[in-house]
Structure formats: C-alpha cells, structure tokens
Design a protein around this motif. Structure first.
Motif, PDB file in Angstrom:
ATOM      1  N   ILE A   1      19.383  28.709 -20.523  1.00 42.91           N
ATOM      2  CA  ILE A   1      19.460  29.978 -21.252  1.00 42.91           C
ATOM      3  C   ILE A   1      18.149  30.205 -21.993  1.00 42.91           C
ATOM      4  CG2 ILE A   1      20.710  31.272 -23.029  1.00 42.91           C
ATOM      5  CD1 ILE A   1      23.151  29.582 -22.420  1.00 42.91           C
ATOM      6  N   PHE A   2      17.630  31.463 -21.922  1.00 39.38           N
ATOM      7  CA  PHE A   2      16.371  31.812 -22.594  1.00 39.38           C
ATOM      8  C   PHE A   2      16.629  32.797 -23.725  1.00 39.38           C
ATOM      9  CE2 PHE A   2      13.239  29.903 -19.789  1.00 39.38           C
ATOM     10  CZ  PHE A   2      13.979  29.658 -18.640  1.00 39.38           C
ATOM     11  N   ARG A   3      15.690  32.825 -24.650  1.00 44.39           N
ATOM     12  CA  ARG A   3      15.735  33.820 -25.718  1.00 44.39           C
ATOM     13  C   ARG A   3      15.262  35.172 -25.183  1.00 44.39           C
ATOM     14  NH1 ARG A   3      16.216  31.482 -30.832  1.00 44.39           N
ATOM     15  NH2 ARG A   3      15.931  29.197 -30.832  1.00 44.39           N
ATOM     16  N   GLN A   4      15.624  36.263 -25.874  1.00 45.36           N
ATOM     17  CA  GLN A   4      15.276  37.605 -25.427  1.00 45.36           C
ATOM     18  C   GLN A   4      13.759  37.761 -25.346  1.00 45.36           C
ATOM     19  OE1 GLN A   4      16.812  40.738 -27.855  1.00 45.36           O
ATOM     20  NE2 GLN A   4      16.350  42.347 -26.384  1.00 45.36           N
ATOM     21  N   GLY A   5      13.279  38.189 -24.168  1.00 44.42           N
ATOM     22  CA  GLY A   5      11.861  38.452 -23.967  1.00 44.42           C
ATOM     23  C   GLY A   5      11.018  37.204 -23.830  1.00 44.42           C
ATOM     24  N   LYS A   6      11.622  36.002 -23.756  1.00 43.46           N
ATOM     25  CA  LYS A   6      10.881  34.746 -23.704  1.00 43.46           C
ATOM     26  C   LYS A   6      11.095  34.043 -22.371  1.00 43.46           C
ATOM     27  CE  LYS A   6       9.603  35.109 -28.036  1.00 43.46           C
ATOM     28  NZ  LYS A   6       8.176  35.310 -28.419  1.00 43.46           N
ATOM     29  N   SER A   7      10.035  33.295 -21.982  1.00 43.99           N
ATOM     30  CA  SER A   7      10.156  32.472 -20.774  1.00 43.99           C
ATOM     31  C   SER A   7       9.908  31.003 -21.097  1.00 43.99           C
ATOM     32  CB  SER A   7       9.153  32.954 -19.712  1.00 43.99           C
ATOM     33  OG  SER A   7       7.819  32.854 -20.198  1.00 43.99           O
ATOM     34  N   THR A   8       9.746  30.716 -22.375  1.00 43.04           N
ATOM     35  CA  THR A   8       9.600  29.306 -22.781  1.00 43.04           C
ATOM     36  C   THR A   8      10.992  28.670 -22.887  1.00 43.04           C
ATOM     37  OG1 THR A   8       9.571  29.992 -25.091  1.00 43.04           O
ATOM     38  CG2 THR A   8       7.441  29.701 -24.005  1.00 43.04           C
ATOM     39  N   ILE A   9      11.032  27.371 -22.628  1.00 42.01           N
ATOM     40  CA  ILE A   9      12.304  26.650 -22.597  1.00 42.01           C
ATOM     41  C   ILE A   9      12.555  26.021 -23.962  1.00 42.01           C
ATOM     42  CG2 ILE A   9      13.615  24.808 -21.478  1.00 42.01           C
ATOM     43  CD1 ILE A   9      11.749  25.180 -19.043  1.00 42.01           C
ATOM     44  N   ASP A  10      13.705  26.320 -24.576  1.00 45.11           N
ATOM     45  CA  ASP A  10      14.074  25.680 -25.837  1.00 45.11           C
ATOM     46  C   ASP A  10      14.410  24.208 -25.598  1.00 45.11           C
ATOM     47  OD1 ASP A  10      13.741  28.042 -27.142  1.00 45.11           O
ATOM     48  OD2 ASP A  10      15.879  28.537 -27.238  1.00 45.11           O
ATOM     49  N   ALA A  11      14.221  23.402 -26.623  1.00 43.07           N
ATOM     50  CA  ALA A  11      14.454  21.951 -26.493  1.00 43.07           C
ATOM     51  C   ALA A  11      15.881  21.640 -26.067  1.00 43.07           C
ATOM     52  CB  ALA A  11      14.131  21.270 -27.825  1.00 43.07           C
ATOM     53  N   ALA A  12      16.841  22.420 -26.572  1.00 43.31           N
ATOM     54  CA  ALA A  12      18.241  22.140 -26.263  1.00 43.31           C
ATOM     55  C   ALA A  12      18.569  22.384 -24.791  1.00 43.31           C
ATOM     56  CB  ALA A  12      19.148  22.993 -27.149  1.00 43.31           C
ATOM     57  N   GLN A  13      17.755  23.192 -24.079  1.00 40.12           N
ATOM     58  CA  GLN A  13      18.045  23.556 -22.682  1.00 40.12           C
ATOM     59  C   GLN A  13      17.564  22.501 -21.686  1.00 40.12           C
ATOM     60  OE1 GLN A  13      19.989  26.185 -22.139  1.00 40.12           O
ATOM     61  NE2 GLN A  13      20.016  26.359 -24.399  1.00 40.12           N
ATOM     62  N   TYR A  14      16.778  21.535 -22.153  1.00 46.05           N
ATOM     63  CA  TYR A  14      16.281  20.520 -21.227  1.00 46.05           C
ATOM     64  C   TYR A  14      17.402  19.628 -20.707  1.00 46.05           C
ATOM     65  CZ  TYR A  14      11.340  21.582 -21.722  1.00 46.05           C
ATOM     66  OH  TYR A  14      10.126  22.186 -21.651  1.00 46.05           O
ATOM     67  N   ALA A  15      18.544  19.597 -21.398  1.00 49.42           N
ATOM     68  CA  ALA A  15      19.656  18.778 -20.916  1.00 49.42           C
ATOM     69  C   ALA A  15      20.117  19.257 -19.536  1.00 49.42           C
ATOM     70  CB  ALA A  15      20.803  18.836 -21.919  1.00 49.42           C
ATOM     71  N   SER A  16      20.156  20.589 -19.324  1.00 47.24           N
ATOM     72  CA  SER A  16      20.565  21.131 -18.019  1.00 47.24           C
ATOM     73  C   SER A  16      19.543  20.791 -16.940  1.00 47.24           C
ATOM     74  CB  SER A  16      20.740  22.648 -18.127  1.00 47.24           C
ATOM     75  OG  SER A  16      21.762  22.976 -19.036  1.00 47.24           O
ATOM     76  N   ILE A  17      18.264  20.897 -17.281  1.00 49.54           N
ATOM     77  CA  ILE A  17      17.215  20.594 -16.304  1.00 49.54           C
ATOM     78  C   ILE A  17      17.261  19.114 -15.926  1.00 49.54           C
ATOM     79  CG2 ILE A  17      14.729  20.643 -15.887  1.00 49.54           C
ATOM     80  CD1 ILE A  17      14.547  22.936 -17.900  1.00 49.54           C
ATOM     81  N   GLU A  18      17.521  18.259 -16.934  1.00 48.42           N
ATOM     82  CA  GLU A  18      17.591  16.825 -16.675  1.00 48.42           C
ATOM     83  C   GLU A  18      18.738  16.488 -15.726  1.00 48.42           C
ATOM     84  OE1 GLU A  18      17.895  12.601 -19.140  1.00 48.42           O
ATOM     85  OE2 GLU A  18      17.777  14.521 -20.200  1.00 48.42           O
ATOM     86  N   MET A  19      19.873  17.225 -15.825  1.00 53.74           N
ATOM     87  CA  MET A  19      20.991  16.989 -14.893  1.00 53.74           C
ATOM     88  C   MET A  19      20.574  17.292 -13.454  1.00 53.74           C
ATOM     89  SD  MET A  19      24.166  18.542 -17.127  1.00 53.74           S
ATOM     90  CE  MET A  19      25.321  18.277 -15.774  1.00 53.74           C
ATOM     91  N   ILE A  20      19.822  18.378 -13.254  1.00 52.23           N
ATOM     92  CA  ILE A  20      19.362  18.725 -11.901  1.00 52.23           C
ATOM     93  C   ILE A  20      18.386  17.667 -11.389  1.00 52.23           C
ATOM     94  CG2 ILE A  20      18.118  20.452 -10.542  1.00 52.23           C
ATOM     95  CD1 ILE A  20      20.953  21.244 -11.408  1.00 52.23           C
ATOM     96  N   ALA A  21      17.501  17.193 -12.296  1.00 52.64           N
ATOM     97  CA  ALA A  21      16.535  16.174 -11.890  1.00 52.64           C
ATOM     98  C   ALA A  21      17.245  14.899 -11.441  1.00 52.64           C
ATOM     99  CB  ALA A  21      15.583  15.883 -13.051  1.00 52.64           C
ATOM    100  N   LYS A  22      18.283  14.488 -12.179  1.00 54.31           N
ATOM    101  CA  LYS A  22      19.030  13.287 -11.795  1.00 54.31           C
ATOM    102  C   LYS A  22      19.708  13.498 -10.431  1.00 54.31           C
ATOM    103  CE  LYS A  22      19.989  11.470 -16.409  1.00 54.31           C
ATOM    104  NZ  LYS A  22      21.038  11.138 -17.405  1.00 54.31           N
TER     105      LYS A  22
END
Length: 402
Positions: A302-323
């Motif tokens: 999930i991203f903030r409005q108008g942003k493409s940077t990744i919040d720290a809390a969202q890395y958990a989802s990316i880490e699941m895909i990486a695993k």
C-alpha cells in the motif's frame, strides 16, 4: 500543689496542640530519641541533724553533695516528651569527731542517695512560639514528674515529686547536641528519718526535699527524616495538585483517542482483506486461445497518496514474495501497480508504473531476486479494488510461472 500541677499540665497541653498546627514529618518509634549525662551538686531544702545528736547537721546551702546522672528520653511532639532520669548523690566528707561519714543525707556509704524519676518534658519555646523546622539555638524546657528516692543510711526510700527548668543550647550544624544548665527541686528526697515526700519536717507546712543545680549534655540520635530533630512536612498546594490532575486527564484522553484510531484502522484493514479475497475469487472469462495461468498472490503493498516510495511497514509483504521466489527457484512474478482515481489520468498512469518499479527494485536490490524473474506493469487509476481510495493505491503480485 496537686491543683497547681494539674493547671500547669492543662495549659501546656493546650499550647502543645496550638504549636502542632505546623505539620511535621511522622514521628516513628525509633525517631527523636536522645541520651545524655549530667553532673552538679545538691543541698537539703530543710535543716536537720544526724541522729538528733545536737550536731548542726545539714540544711539549705549548709552542706552540699556531688551528684551524677544519666538521662534517656524521647520527644513525642515538638512540645511534649518523656525522659527517664537516674541520679546518684555521693559522700562528701567526714565529721569532725570521725564517728561517721559527714553526708547531706546522713548516709555513711559512698553513694549517699539515688533518684529514679520519670519526667514529662515541655519545650516552652515551641509551645508558645511554634516550631520553625529545627530547634532554636537557645530553648527553655520545663520538666515535671516523679519517681522513687532511696537513702542508703538506713536503707530507707519513698516516692518523690520533681520539677526542673533546663536552659538549653542546641549546638552543631545538625543541632544534634544539646548542652543545658538545670536547677531543680526534688520533694521527698529521703533523709535518715524522712523517706516520704509528704512527710513534713519540723514545720508542718514544709516538706522534706533537695535543691539541685547541675549541667548536662544530650545527644539526639538520627531520625528517619534524615535529620536529628523534627522536620517540617513539604506539602503541595491545591493549585499544583489540580494542575497535575488536569495533565493526567489530558494524557488519558489523548491515549483513548489513539486507541480509537488504531481500532478503526484495524477494521479498515480487515475490510480490505475481505474485499481482496472476494476479488480474487471471481471467475475469469474463458479465453478463446489458451493462455498461461496467472495466479494473484496474497500480499499487497500500500502506498501513500501521490507517493511511490515504500513505507517501512510495507516491506513485510515484499519479503513474503521474496521468500516465495527463493523457495520456488523457477517462479516468476509480475508486479502490477495501481493508482486511485483522483487527479489526472496520465499522471496516475505514470504513478502506477513508478510504484511497480519501486517494488521490483526492492526485490532485486534488498532481497537479491534476479531481475529477469520480475516484470512490472502500470495499470493506471482504478476504483475496482476497493470502495476506499486509500486501498486502490497499491502494488499487487501475479505469479506468471509457466
């Protein structure tokens, strides 16, 4: 005399109550104890002779006996206290004819007489002028009480009554030492014939007794308040207490508001997961030409409005895909970026592409996934994923493994 003593005691109790309006620290069982020694001379208050032998005998300022005493006491309030006095009077010479020892009390023993007295103490300065937080340098202390007197000439003894005044000086940085001069009168000091304080000698209007003048020193032991004396209690004023209570209530209200916000966010996340599951469960239209089967993976970013940077809390989802990709070496994933429908269409398209690229970059650089195993796709603005625009600003993962 009894009426005078009762009147004095009542007056001092009244003064003590008035003086105690100043709040002092608690007086525990081990607090405000003191001990000391004293020495001086005593003389009979009435004249009498030894064995009625015609000798001049002893009388007021006609014969003195040295005395030594020990005192142990406790101050119960800043005005009132109790003390135990033990005094011994000593032999002071020989009669001219050498027949027996010359003694103020007619004794022939080394210790002429002994007093054991329980005294009440009354600090007159504190009673009438109040207590200011520590003892004054100079104080006047009254002592009233009584006990038992013993003359050793014929082993006679009896009860006594004692009154004294201490002119005391409190010394030292902590006022732990007290030096005093004490004149006193002891009614009932036993002589050879007179062991009872209410037995009148000669003149029926006069009682047997002794006048004493001595000097002494007391040491006051340490108290639980960190000093050697009473200390003034440090009290907060009501305005300060009200201010602290108001601050506590303000912090409680702030915590309640934050708890409500956390609960609301939790409900929103649950709703989003339910909508996503429903979306994933919808049947897809049959294709005329068979195409590779693509599976939408569960985690989303999930991203903030108008942003493409990744919040720290969202890395958990990316880490699941990486695993997942590390556990399945042949798996390939496509990252699909979305934007919410607000704003310009072209800008939303670019924003969705940037979001997909940001997630791919994280997989490659942070989690060391080969770049050729990850593709990206910007799908622009959408309102199909959720009724809440906050949850249309996402990146999703599709398993494109053939």
């Amino acid at each position: 005399m009894k009426k005078l003593f009762l009147l004095f005691a009542a007056a001092m109790l009244t003064a003590s109550v008035s003086a105690q309006r100043t709040t002092v620290t608690a007086n525990k069982a081990g607090d405000n104890w003191y001990a000391g020694i004293n020495a001086g001379v005593g003389t009979n208050m009435q004249k009498y002779d030894w064995e009625n032998a015609g000798d001049k005998g002893a009388g007021f300022f006609k014969g003195f006996t040295p005395e030594f005493g020990v005192r142990i006491g406790k101050n119960l309030t800043t005005v009132f206290g109790l003390a135990l006095d033990v005094n011994a009077y000593f032999l002071n010479g020989k009669r001219e004819d050498g027949w027996r020892a010359k003694s103020t009390f007619g004794s022939s023993t080394f210790i002429d007489a002994t007093d054991f007295d329980l005294m009440t103490t009354w600090n007159l300065n504190n009673a009438f002028a109040g207590y200011k937080g520590q003892p004054r340098t100079f104080e006047v202390i009254a002592l009233v009480g009584g006990g038992y007197s013993r003359a050793w000439a014929k082993h006679e003894g009896g009860i006594n009554a004692k009154a004294a005044i201490d002119f005391a000086f409190n010394l030292g940085a902590n006022k732990a030492w007290q030096v005093y001069i004490e004149p006193s009168a002891i009614l009932g000091e036993p002589g050879v014939q007179y062991a009872n304080p209410f037995y009148r000698v000669g003149d029926p209007k006069k009682y047997n007794g002794t006048f004493s003048l001595k000097a002494g020193v007391n040491y006051k032991f340490g108290c639980s308040n960190g000093t050697h004396n009473f200390a003034i209690e440090q009290l907060r004023d009501q305005a300060e207490i009200d201010g602290l209570n108001a601050k506590i209530n303000e912090l409680r209200a702030d915590n309640q508001a934050k708890d409500s916000k956390i609960a609301a966010d939790g409900r929103t996340i649950q709703d989003l997961k339910a909508q996503l599951a429903a979306c994933q469960a919808r049947p897809t239209a049959a294709a005329v030409v068979a195409a590779p089967v693509e599976t939408v993976l569960q985690p989303i970013v999930i991203f903030r409005q108008g942003k493409s940077t990744i919040d720290a809390a969202q890395y958990a989802s990316i880490e699941m895909i990486a695993k997942y990709m590390k556990n399945h070496k042949d798996a390939k994933v496509k990252v699909q970026g979305y934007a919410s429908p607000e704003g310009n269409k072209e800008l939303n398209q670019k924003l969705s592409e940037k979001r997909a690229e940001a997630v791919k970059t994280a997989l490659v650089k942070k989690y060391k996934i080969a770049a050729d195993r990850v593709t990206v796709e910007g799908l622009g603005a959408t309102d199909k994923l959720s009724q809440e625009n906050d949850f249309n600003r996402v990146a999703m993962f599709v398993d494109t493994t053939k």
